[in-house]
Design an enzyme around this catalytic site. Sequence first.
Site: not given
Ligand code: NAD
Length: 397
Positions: A76, A78, A81, A97, A204
Amino acid sequence: MIFLFLQIIASKCHLYDQKLSVITKCVILLSLCQQTITCWAAIAWAKNVPLSVEKVQVEPPKAGEVRIKMTSSGICGSDDHVLKGLSPMKFPLIPGHEGAGIVESIGEGVCSVKPGDKVLTLPLPQCRECSACLHPKGNFCEKQDVLPSSGLMLDGTSRFTCRGEKIYHLFRTSTFAEYTVVQEIGVAKIDDAAPMDKICIISCEVPTGYGAAVHSAKVTPGSTCVVFGLGGIGSAVVMGCKASGASRIIGVDINEEKFPQARALGVTDCINPRKLKKPVQEVIMEMTGIGVDFAFEAIGLSDTMVAAWESCHLSYGVCVIIGVTPPNTPFSLDGGNVFSGRTLKGTCLGDYKTRDSFPQLVTDYLQNKINIDPLITHQLPFNQIHKAFELYRAGKT
Ligand code: NAD
Ligand code: ZN
């Protein structure tokens, strides 16, 4: 030694009735399970250092804890990060996780799962006693270890050691290991028929993204939506919007390789903000005339959070923030136009009460009510975890 011990007890069992024999075998099994296990795990010794796959010692579960033999884990944003040091964690740690596995042994007092059960690890526990758990809408259980993170179990100790050094947990899940220990409140028993190589993402990605649309925002039929970020979470948001009957779903990403898959999932318009001459929110306003009904931020950047907010209809638009920024990252809104009625909302794991809801999502998948298969782009053996991160960081997943 252990085998010898087993044979002596087993031969004595012939003297008793079958019931006693079963009880004796259970006692033997339990005593065996209470051993420290040595197994492989991926350790992050420090931030921005490649994961190191090494032998670790995993202690038996203490009271209220469960030791799980992991069968699968997702990667993920996260986790990434954490590895990059964008989330404040204690190192060395075992990340991961989003996992599924089989209960290997249980600590004293554990009654909701038993050895052999198929389970999901839960990044947010559900203690069913705290203010969040008791509130009908709350899910950010007070016993979580995400914000802030101690990296330790509830009793303040770790169950992992490597080369004699204490290794910290991540979110009390640490799924990048062959065995892990979790709190009973952080584990959910799932259907015996669940395919373990798939359903780990229901711990998740699926509830976070799909749930943000169907449960947190409650996207309505015929509505317009915009999803910022078309990675794992954003793709699951798109699926939720589509399932809710949204008529237009705008996808925003800087990586155009994500667009074909996003379209296949239901995105109607793809935007690469780097190719625009004006801010993306202005373009979305022009495209829709009035702003979208629902906007989702699934990246974790303050600029895109503001853009999502400003893409919403002034009066009834709902902006849902899913992405996570590093702590103490401010993001500012124009205070002069907050009053117009828009809603700004954060969500963790789709606002689901995790132990209550995640098993149902697994059952929904088994009954073909949701299809999570398109969210799985690669399946690799654990010893290729580096390759998995390379693919993720190259934007191929
Ligand atoms: P990911 O890396 O798979 O997806 C992120 C996407 O954003 C990518 O496709 C990337 O190309 C794009 N991106 C990056 N910068 C950009 C910009 N400036 N403009 C447009 N697009 C852009 O990550 P993910 O696993 O999908 O996670 C996304 C976010 O969600 C992370 O911040 C993660 O920590 C968070 N998250 C939150 C929860 C929650 O419960 N709130 C749970 C899991 C993950
Ligand atoms: Zn709680």
